[in-house]
Design a protein around this motif. Structure first.
Motif, PDB file in Angstrom:
ATOM      1  N   ASP A  61       0.796  -1.224   0.000  1.00 56.59           N
ATOM      2  CA  ASP A  61       0.000   0.000   0.000  1.00 56.59           C
ATOM      3  C   ASP A  61       0.834   1.283   0.000  1.00 56.59           C
ATOM      4  O   ASP A  61       0.357   2.325   0.415  1.00 56.59           O
ATOM      5  CB  ASP A  61      -0.982   0.028   1.174  1.00 56.59           C
ATOM      6  N   THR A  84      -1.983   3.963  -0.142  1.00 48.91           N
ATOM      7  CA  THR A  84      -3.270   3.529  -0.670  1.00 48.91           C
ATOM      8  C   THR A  84      -3.946   2.599   0.328  1.00 48.91           C
ATOM      9  O   THR A  84      -3.385   2.273   1.370  1.00 48.91           O
ATOM     10  CB  THR A  84      -3.099   2.811  -2.020  1.00 48.91           C
ATOM     11  N   CYS A 134      -4.338  -1.985  -1.941  1.00 51.85           N
ATOM     12  CA  CYS A 134      -3.881  -1.952  -3.329  1.00 51.85           C
ATOM     13  C   CYS A 134      -2.821  -3.025  -3.545  1.00 51.85           C
ATOM     14  O   CYS A 134      -1.829  -3.080  -2.822  1.00 51.85           O
ATOM     15  CB  CYS A 134      -3.311  -0.570  -3.654  1.00 51.85           C
ATOM     16  N   GLU A 189      -1.287  -3.717  -6.676  1.00 54.27           N
ATOM     17  CA  GLU A 189      -0.647  -3.549  -7.979  1.00 54.27           C
ATOM     18  C   GLU A 189       0.858  -3.482  -7.816  1.00 54.27           C
ATOM     19  O   GLU A 189       1.377  -2.679  -7.056  1.00 54.27           O
ATOM     20  CB  GLU A 189      -1.136  -2.264  -8.663  1.00 54.27           C
ATOM     21  N   CYS A 199      -7.126   2.068  -7.140  1.00 59.94           N
ATOM     22  CA  CYS A 199      -6.794   2.005  -5.723  1.00 59.94           C
ATOM     23  C   CYS A 199      -7.111   3.325  -5.042  1.00 59.94           C
ATOM     24  O   CYS A 199      -6.760   4.390  -5.542  1.00 59.94           O
ATOM     25  CB  CYS A 199      -5.315   1.696  -5.538  1.00 59.94           C
TER      26      CYS A 199
END
Length: 133
Positions: free
Chosen positions: A44, A57, A60, A62, A90
């Motif tokens: 995050d 975030t 998240c 990604e 996100c």
């Protein structure tokens, strides 16, 4: 430093807000966006490449490395999101700078030109205080 912030605020108010005030009065769901390059630092946490800014975030997952992402903001900075090329979205909850403890998400949005420096100028109503008996 305060003089620089005041100059930037004046320029942003003059160039961004004044031409679009009638449009903003019609719709409160206008979103603004900026393209930034990010790299995943930790869970995050994403660093903005070329700066010392870290974006935090919520949930998240990604995994990106020096990739473009679109930062969107709505409702005067109340709703912020990072959109990735994979289609993932996100929620952004904060932004920080390693050498500046006063740096916040609002400062980051102002720096990107997505927000104006004077909060509440766009006509958001003030919340009245309840009366005491």
């Amino acid at each position: 430093m305060n003089l620089c912030k005041r100059i930037v605020a004046s320029v942003l108010i003059g160039t961004l807000v004044m031409p679009s005030l009638p449009l903003l009065a019609q719709s409160q769901t206008i979103s603004q966006e900026a393209t930034i390059r990010v790299t995943r630092k930790a869970t995050d946490q994403y660093t903005v490449d070329g700066s010392k800014i870290t974006i935090t975030t919520k949930y998240c997952h990604e995994y990106v490395r020096n990739e473009e992402a679109i930062l969107t903001t709505r409702a005067e900075g109340g709703e912020n999101a990072l959109l990735f090329a994979t289609g993932a979205q996100c929620e952004v909850i904060s932004a920080s700078k390693a050498d500046d403890s006063k740096f916040s998400l609002l400062d980051f949005l102002i720096q990107l030109g997505l927000m104006i420096a004077t909060k509440g100028l766009l006509g958001s109503p003030a919340i009245p205080m309840p009366k005491r008996n």
